[in-house]
Enzyme design. Sequence first.
Site, PDB file in Angstrom:
ATOM      1  N   LYS A 114     -91.683  -8.013  -7.502  1.00 18.80           N
ATOM      2  CA  LYS A 114     -90.864  -7.358  -6.175  1.00 18.80           C
ATOM      3  C   LYS A 114     -89.832  -8.113  -5.370  1.00 18.80           C
ATOM      4  CE  LYS A 114     -96.324  -5.159  -5.910  1.00 18.80           C
ATOM      5  NZ  LYS A 114     -97.037  -4.780  -4.590  1.00 18.80           N
ATOM      6  N   LYS A 197     -93.714   4.008 -15.787  1.00 17.38           N
ATOM      7  CA  LYS A 197     -95.433   4.943 -16.063  1.00 17.38           C
ATOM      8  C   LYS A 197     -95.204   5.460 -14.469  1.00 17.38           C
ATOM      9  CE  LYS A 197     -97.045   2.077 -12.032  1.00 17.38           C
ATOM     10  NZ  LYS A 197     -98.093   1.840 -11.610  1.00 17.38           N
ATOM     11  N   LYS A 200     -95.480   6.597  -7.453  1.00 16.94           N
ATOM     12  CA  LYS A 200     -95.189   7.082  -6.481  1.00 16.94           C
ATOM     13  C   LYS A 200     -93.625   6.743  -5.440  1.00 16.94           C
ATOM     14  CE  LYS A 200     -96.447   3.069  -3.395  1.00 16.94           C
ATOM     15  NZ  LYS A 200     -98.658   3.235  -3.872  1.00 16.94           N
TER      16      LYS A 200
HETATM   17  P1  ADP Z   1     -97.597   2.932  -7.789  1.00 19.42           P
HETATM   18  O1  ADP Z   1     -97.704   2.546  -9.329  1.00 19.42           O
HETATM   19  O2  ADP Z   1     -97.578   4.313  -7.094  1.00 19.42           O
HETATM   20  O3  ADP Z   1     -96.954   2.337  -6.865  1.00 19.42           O
HETATM   21  P2  ADP Z   1    -100.101   2.077  -6.689  1.00 19.42           P
HETATM   22  O4  ADP Z   1     -99.437   0.490  -7.622  1.00 19.42           O
HETATM   23  O5  ADP Z   1    -100.235   1.921  -5.109  1.00 19.42           O
HETATM   24  O6  ADP Z   1     -99.734   3.135  -7.777  1.00 19.42           O
HETATM   25  O7  ADP Z   1    -101.315   1.796  -7.925  1.00 19.42           O
HETATM   26  C1  ADP Z   1    -102.900   2.166  -7.307  1.00 19.42           C
HETATM   27  C2  ADP Z   1    -103.555   2.335  -7.678  1.00 19.42           C
HETATM   28  O8  ADP Z   1    -103.714   3.819  -9.181  1.00 19.42           O
HETATM   29  C3  ADP Z   1    -103.650   1.222  -9.211  1.00 19.42           C
HETATM   30  O9  ADP Z   1    -105.257   1.169  -9.514  1.00 19.42           O
HETATM   31  C4  ADP Z   1    -103.363   1.095 -10.397  1.00 19.42           C
HETATM   32  O10 ADP Z   1    -103.168   0.374 -10.926  1.00 19.42           O
HETATM   33  C5  ADP Z   1    -103.357   3.169 -10.303  1.00 19.42           C
HETATM   34  N1  ADP Z   1    -101.727   3.097 -11.157  1.00 19.42           N
HETATM   35  C6  ADP Z   1    -100.907   3.530  -9.778  1.00 19.42           C
HETATM   36  N2  ADP Z   1    -100.253   4.444 -10.907  1.00 19.42           N
HETATM   37  C7  ADP Z   1    -101.117   4.700 -12.440  1.00 19.42           C
HETATM   38  C8  ADP Z   1    -100.366   5.361 -13.981  1.00 19.42           C
HETATM   39  N3  ADP Z   1     -99.211   6.861 -13.808  1.00 19.42           N
HETATM   40  N4  ADP Z   1    -101.142   5.741 -14.999  1.00 19.42           N
HETATM   41  C9  ADP Z   1    -102.486   5.494 -14.513  1.00 19.42           C
HETATM   42  N5  ADP Z   1    -102.821   4.509 -13.184  1.00 19.42           N
HETATM   43  C10 ADP Z   1    -102.371   4.420 -12.057  1.00 19.42           C
HETATM   44 NA    NA Z   2     -97.285  -0.020  -7.125  1.00 17.34          NA
END
Ligand code: ADP
Ligand code: NA
Length: 328
Positions: A114, A197, A200
């Site tokens: 990060k 993946k 957001k």
């Molecule tokens: P982002 O990747 O959008 O920033 P977060 O890191 O806030 O999302 O993830 C919140 C939760 O959602 C975590 O438990 C993460 O493993 C799950 N998650 C996020 N994106 C995915 C994805 N594309 N597929 C499966 N699980 C996901």
């Molecule tokens: Na994330």
Amino acid sequence: EPRPRVLSGIQPTADSFHLGNYLGALRQWVALQDDHDAFYCVVDLHAITVEQNPAELRQRTRVSVAQLLALGIDPERSTLFVQSHVPEHAQLGWVMQCLTGFGEAGRMTQFKDKSARQAAEHVSVGLFTYPILQAADILLYQANRVPVGEDQRQHLELTRDLANRFNSRYSPTFTLPEAHIVKGTAKIYDLQDPAAKMSKSVPAGMIELLADPKASAKKIRSAVTDTEREIRFDAEHKAGISNLLTIYSSLTGKTVAELETQYAGQGYGDFKKDLGEVVIEWVTPIQDKVKSYLDDKAELDKIMQRGAERARHVAARTLAKVYKKIGF
Ligand code: ADP
Ligand code: NA
């Protein structure tokens, strides 16, 4: 026999959760309630490791709670709360920071990833110590299990190391949490770039729970797929259609094999159109529920307050033990 305790959190850093959040995590939060004593928190303390707009953060926290309720987190069965409403998180977080070696914290690979993307002066110390606060989040509740993805494994190991360190330096205090690999989670990929993946940080390829359902269906219809016609699961060579098959299967309960049979001889266009309809049907009642939670401000406040009270009841007990053992 008490039910095992599980703890998980999600950041209020987006206007809406997306399909990846739901199929990769939140759907399992709902299922875990059946046989666990679940503590679920909206982790706003973690959100401020990067700069947040105050009004936006406040609103996103409420909308996050409303979405969790709408998705099926039951505040009677589970303890649903906002992290900053429970001051013990920050308090135990400090204690845990003092137990953590600087080098040990520096080995956290997620921080390296990060922070590598930003200039050093923009990276907060909070982002660096975030896994230590996460350890406190878990240990405060004596959680037995933590649902974790691959990217969080190292943080859970740190949590266990810190728990062990405290327990042996003072006396047994913390439960050692285990990684809970949840069945039925799916990794969801970006609709425009199925090698990445869904996240957001890339709005174009994301399906948001709170977006206009018709716009989401349109996004599905224009999802990137390969140049063949055959609807067949092959994550390596046909990542786009495979991702859509995963989504379709996850939202309907039909297996991928059933879907392959159902769509034999049909084209991607038919399949995408149907999946668009599936998404609309799934998301519309959820949006209605979110709206009704947000419209009743007093009720949502009450739910958050009750959750915080229940969480504090447990958290304060742990913190009191810790403080006493330390010599406070
Ligand atoms: P982002 O990747 O959008 O920033 P977060 O890191 O806030 O999302 O993830 C919140 C939760 O959602 C975590 O438990 C993460 O493993 C799950 N998650 C996020 N994106 C995915 C994805 N594309 N597929 C499966 N699980 C996901
Ligand atoms: Na994330």
